[in-house]
Design a protein around this motif. Structure first.
Motif, mmCIF file in Angstrom:
data_model
loop_
_atom_site.group_PDB
_atom_site.id
_atom_site.type_symbol
_atom_site.label_atom_id
_atom_site.label_comp_id
_atom_site.label_asym_id
_atom_site.label_seq_id
_atom_site.Cartn_x
_atom_site.Cartn_y
_atom_site.Cartn_z
ATOM 1 N N MET A 105 39.508 35.104 46.022
ATOM 2 C CA MET A 105 40.207 36.070 45.561
ATOM 3 C C MET A 105 40.924 36.640 47.029
ATOM 4 O O MET A 105 40.643 37.283 48.097
ATOM 5 N N MET B 75 42.589 38.200 49.778
ATOM 6 C CA MET B 75 43.222 40.048 51.054
ATOM 7 C C MET B 75 44.079 39.110 51.406
ATOM 8 O O MET B 75 45.255 40.055 51.432
ATOM 9 N N MET C 178 32.163 28.308 52.074
ATOM 10 C CA MET C 178 32.355 29.498 51.306
ATOM 11 C C MET C 178 32.978 29.052 49.759
ATOM 12 O O MET C 178 32.362 30.838 48.791
ATOM 13 N N MET D 93 31.602 34.675 47.073
ATOM 14 C CA MET D 93 32.823 34.600 46.318
ATOM 15 C C MET D 93 32.804 36.394 47.095
ATOM 16 O O MET D 93 33.745 36.404 47.797
ATOM 17 N N VAL E 190 35.434 37.132 50.182
ATOM 18 C CA VAL E 190 36.437 37.835 49.611
ATOM 19 C C VAL E 190 36.218 38.756 51.307
ATOM 20 O O VAL E 190 37.143 38.950 51.582
ATOM 21 N N LEU E 191 35.473 38.992 51.531
ATOM 22 C CA LEU E 191 35.616 39.706 53.037
ATOM 23 C C LEU E 191 36.289 38.995 54.568
ATOM 24 O O LEU E 191 36.562 40.002 54.529
ATOM 25 N N ILE E 192 35.616 37.514 53.835
ATOM 26 C CA ILE E 192 36.813 36.959 55.147
ATOM 27 C C ILE E 192 38.377 37.011 54.935
ATOM 28 O O ILE E 192 38.527 37.358 55.575
ATOM 29 N N PHE F 286 39.453 39.298 53.884
ATOM 30 C CA PHE F 286 40.476 41.151 54.219
ATOM 31 C C PHE F 286 39.715 41.394 55.500
ATOM 32 O O PHE F 286 40.881 41.701 56.284
ATOM 33 N N GLY F 287 39.362 40.683 56.336
ATOM 34 C CA GLY F 287 38.956 39.916 57.694
ATOM 35 C C GLY F 287 40.616 40.077 57.984
ATOM 36 O O GLY F 287 41.150 40.454 59.319
ATOM 37 N N ILE F 288 40.838 38.571 57.704
ATOM 38 C CA ILE F 288 42.125 38.042 58.278
ATOM 39 C C ILE F 288 43.330 39.565 57.378
ATOM 40 O O ILE F 288 43.712 39.784 58.632
ATOM 41 N N LEU F 289 42.491 40.043 56.683
ATOM 42 C CA LEU F 289 44.102 41.029 56.682
ATOM 43 C C LEU F 289 44.225 42.255 57.384
ATOM 44 O O LEU F 289 45.356 42.360 58.199
ATOM 45 N N TYR F 290 42.430 42.578 57.607
ATOM 46 C CA TYR F 290 42.631 43.603 58.600
ATOM 47 C C TYR F 290 43.159 43.552 60.047
ATOM 48 O O TYR F 290 43.697 44.369 60.828
#
Lengths: 289, 251, 336
Positions: A37, A39, A88, A92, A96-98, A100-104
């Motif tokens: 997923m 992000m 990874m 999942m 997703v967290l990774i 998401f971290g990139i988005l941030y």
């Protein structure tokens, strides 16, 4: 509403839908094949726009800028996929967290490099005219966006139905383990698919520049809309994404006219209705996440 | 009286028909074993009976009650329970915690918010009793992944048995087990109280004949024959499938 | 009572004492920062609850936080009573969580993530655009003062003690919730939902319940924030805040109760420290976060547990040695 305004609105809705399609289909294919997923897909879209902006301002012309932006983002995509996501697969939550971290991170990066003001990219000169059909003047650029979107859809359809790569990807979506068993270089396929999705999002962002403008938060806005589109269309099916992207594009555009503050709410309500009636989306095959 | 009636189950995946008009039943106090070559559709049958997946056609009756439309958890409350072919345990928890969860599902306090779950005495007693019976009491604080595969398989059965079901469905209970583990598990199954009827999928013919009161043979998604162990052993078609065409017994 | 249970209660009491004595050694600025830390800890706990104890990954939890904050700001224009406002914030957070939970929880992880994000974004856009009611991007001030019946709590210390007590209360409440049958069953659902269903549980309702509690707590934290900050803006309902909560839970350690507050503390303190040098603290926090997910394996609490286990086994060895030498001493002393 007058016919001419109606037609223009439809045009606007369709072109907006095409832009959404370009980023949403990357997301859904990546999810379908790799169960990631992503992000950060919104970031790819935004970076595509912002890099194009910088290149245009370096006097490079719209089209070369777009290509450079696509290349830069594609490269970024490969780096992300190889370095961060590589180990990874199967986890999942971590993926997703990774992403998401990139988005941030990228959101702040954009603020740092390009600042917080709203920026614009002019419509490329070659398309900066309108075509008259009867009384109505259709902006050629919007027609181009629609044409390009259809081209992408046709290319995807062709690749999926007629080429070996497409068959591999289709098989992989249905049964990932089978891919490895077939002797396919799974790593290569994943990297390419991710890169392709990222590049497509970046192109979408670049093309969106003249229409939407560039602003902080565009990454999240487009990401949310993409997610909604993917949910409505069904995870893993790009055809579903095509249809739902156009629907959402239309709803958003017409919603802006009649309920300027609530167009997002209307889209959301539509998604909720679809979910209640058909939980796996309009075209979803009940792919379990 | 018939505890479980399965009538005419059919199930297809796209173009492939996995089950075709499968019917069988299970009586009180009975042990009914299902055998058949790999891919014959046995686990799919379990999935349909238990409600894990929807069937295209058919009916499932539990003690006369039509449960066909009921979700799995409702069937459990009516007395059904099952194990899985691949261990389906709570990996990050201890054996004791696994059993706490298994026992709690029919306890009256399962919706309570205040007392810690572990403080309920009857839960502790039930868990202790079962663990001691099955010789795992000393290992109750171990995490699941510290157990041997065979022990995990036994825990798999314990979880399903905790609810004291009327119908217990065991899906290949001895799969992947060593000879010693298989013998132990066979004994455990034989020692299960007759108040729990068993519907078992098995491949190991020694185990099958050690526990079965009746045997059903499924082949290509259809019921070939149902009968007593002697009838099955001497049946021509069955011999053809197993002893002529390919051995069933685990290597 | 088991020994570990006693130890936990002693640790909690110690923690409470330290927390209540802290204002005496902190500057006013430190007191204010720590109050904000406590509020964010409650918010992080609310997310940690649904993620770590019910298996519901939410990327849009700020929706309920923001609803709580705006409730205090908006309803506070008509109602003075702090009790009413706080209860209203909790109720609204809980109600929206219940309504969305009923719809969303049925779906699996990926869909749930998307739906919670979409809902968060939706609320953000609404609150941002309804300028007449909410002040839009400029936000709105909170005109009410926190008053629990013995005068308005205006000082930094007053707010500190109030938020500290709220945190301790929430922590204790959650401790018993996760141990209760409902809590354990929800946790079982997180570990293996499929098996829980096969054991007879209708896991849907347990998840909806936990999600609602998560919404109530987030609304509570939002309300506290409204009082603390005296000002509410769309930032309180922005997805960046959802992201922050997520980072806090992951840094601290999901699946534990002490993790989210630790993560909140690390985040708030780091953010405060870094932002005094550069505006780029989201960039740095994001990179740290990614590094932690890649290499951290479980967050600070889990790393700490493993460190403790290593230390404990080392201590045992040296303890054994000194015992033997003491025995030898005793032996020598006994010998004539």
């Amino acid at each position: 509403m007058e016919i001419s305004t109606l037609m223009l609105q439809i045009l606007a809705g369709l072109s907006y839908g095409m832009l959404l399609f370009m980023i949403a289909c990357g997301m859904t294919i990546i999810y379908g094949l790799m169960h990631v997923m992503n992000m950060a897909h919104g970031s790819f879209f935004a970076l595509g726009a912002y890099v194009t902006y910088s290149m245009v301002h370096a006097k490079l012309g719209f089209w070369p800028s777009l290509l450079i932006a696509a290349a830069v983002v594609a490269l970024l995509g490969v780096v992300i996929e190889r370095l961060l996501l590589n180990n990874m697969y199967g986890k999942m939550n971590e993926q997703v967290l990774i992403t998401f971290g990139i988005l941030y991170v990228v959101q702040d990066l954009i603020k740092w490099i390009w600042g917080t003001d709203i920026l614009t990219i002019g419509v490329p000169k070659i398309l900066n005219f309108s075509i008259a059909m009867g009384d109505i003047m259709f902006p050629a650029y919007r027609l181009f966006v629609i044409a390009f979107g259809i081209l992408v859809a046709v290319a995807l359809w062709y690749m999926e139905a007629k080429t070996q790569t497409g068959a591999i990807i289709r098989a992989g979506v249905d049964d990932r383990e089978m891919l490895g068993a077939l002797g396919v270089n799974v790593k290569l396929v994943f990297a390419c698919v991710f890169m392709f999705g990222a590049a497509l999002a970046a192109i979408g962002g670049a093309m969106a520049g003249p229409i939407l403008g560039l602003y902080n938060g565009m990454d999240m806005e487009i990401l949310t809309l993409s997610l909604v589109i993917v949910v409505i269309g069904g995870l893993g099916t790009w055809k579903g994404t095509f249809v739902s992207a156009l629907i959402v594009g239309m709803i958003e555009t017409f919603g802006q006219v009649y309920f300027p503050n609530f167009s997002m709410a209307i889209v959301f309500v539509f998604m909720v209705i679809v979910l209640i009636v058909k939980p796996s989306g309009l075209f979803g095959k009940g792919v379990t996440a | 009286m018939k505890l479980l009636e399965v009538k005419g189950i059919s199930k297809s995946y796209k173009a492939l028909q996995v089950l075709k008009d499968v019917s069988l039943d299970l009586y009180e106090q009975e042990r009914h074993v299902i055998i058949g070559p790999n891919g014959a559709g046995k686990t799919t049958l379990f999935n349909c009976i238990f409600g894990t997946i929807p069937m295209d056609k058919g009916q499932v009756l539990l003690s006369g009650v039509d449960v066909t439309a009921m979700p799995s958890h409702k069937r459990v409350s009516l007395g059904m329970s099952r194990t899985f072919q691949k261990n389906n345990l709570f990996e990050q928890l201890t054996i004791e915690e696994n059993l706490h969860l298994a026992f709690s599902s029919l306890k009256p306090y399962r919706r309570r918010l205040f007392r810690p779950l572990a403080s309920y005495r009857d839960l502790a007693e039930d868990t202790e009793k079962l663990l001691k019976e099955w010789k795992l009491w000393d290992r109750r604080d171990r995490l699941v992944h510290e157990l041997s595969y065979g022990e995990q398989r036994i825990l798999e059965i314990m979880l399903a048995f905790a609810s004291n079901p009327k119908v217990l469905m065991l899906d290949e209970p001895t799969s992947g087990m060593s000879v010693a583990e298989t013998a132990l598990t066979t004994q455990i199954i034989q020692n299960l109280p007759r108040t729990t009827s068993l519907l078992v999928i098995e491949h190991d013919m020694e185990v099958v004949f050690a526990i079965a009161d009746r045997i059903t043979v499924i082949h290509h998604g259809e019921v070939l024959i149902t009968g007593s162990p002697e009838e099955i052993r001497s049946n021509e078609m069955v011999r053809e499938i197993y002893f002529g065409g390919g051995a069933l017994k685990d290597a | 009572m088991k020994k570990s249970e006693k130890n936990r209660i002693i640790l909690f009491a110690l923690g409470a004492i330290i927390i209540l004595l802290l204002p005496n050694v902190l500057s006013t600025y430190g007191i204010k920062l720590t109050s904000e830390l406590y509020i964010m800890s409650i918010f992080a706990l609310s997310l940690g609850l649904i993620m770590g104890y019910a298996g519901l990954p939410s990327f849009g939890h700020a929706a309920f936080f923001g609803l709580g904050a705006y409730t205090v700001a908006l309803v506070g224009k008509f109602v003075d009573s702090s009790y009413v406002l706080i209860v209203a914030a909790i109720a609204i957070g809980g109600l929206m969580a219940l309504l969305t939970g009923l719809l969303f929880v049925r779906n699996s992880g990926a869909y749930l993530i998307m739906l919670t994000m979409a809902f968060n974004q939706l609320l953000y856009v609404l609150f941002y655009k309804l300028t007449d009611y909410t002040g839009g991007a400029d936000g709105m001030s909170v005109s009410v003062r926190l008053d629990l019946g013995f005068g308005p709590l205006t000082g930094a210390k007053g707010m500190y003690y109030f938020t500290a007590i709220c945190l301790l209360g929430v922590f204790a409440l959650l401790y018993y919730l996760v141990k209760s049958p409902v809590g354990r069953i929800s946790y079982g659902s997180k570990v293996n939902d499929h098996r829980m269903k096969a054991l007879g549980y209708n896991t849907y309702w347990y998840k909806v319940f936990m999600y609602t509690v998560g919404g109530m707590l987030a609304g509570f934290a939002g309300a506290l924030y409204g009082y603390y900050n005296s000002f509410v803006s769309p930032d309180s309902i922005h997805w960046g805040l959802s992201g922050q909560a997520l980072i806090m839970v992951v840094i601290g350690g999901s699946g534990t109760l002490i993790g989210p507050p630790i993560g909140a503390a690390v985040f708030v303190i780091l953010q405060n420290y870094i932002s005094s040098y550069t505006d780029r603290w989201p960039l740095i926090m994001g990179i740290l976060f990614i590094a932690l997910v890649l290499y951290g394996r479980g967050g600070i609490v889990h790393m700490g547990q493993r460190l403790w286990a290593v230390l404990a086994s080392r201590l045992k060895k040296t303890g054994g040695q000194s015992r033997t030498s003491a025995e030898q001493e005793g032996y020598r002393n006994e010998a004539p």
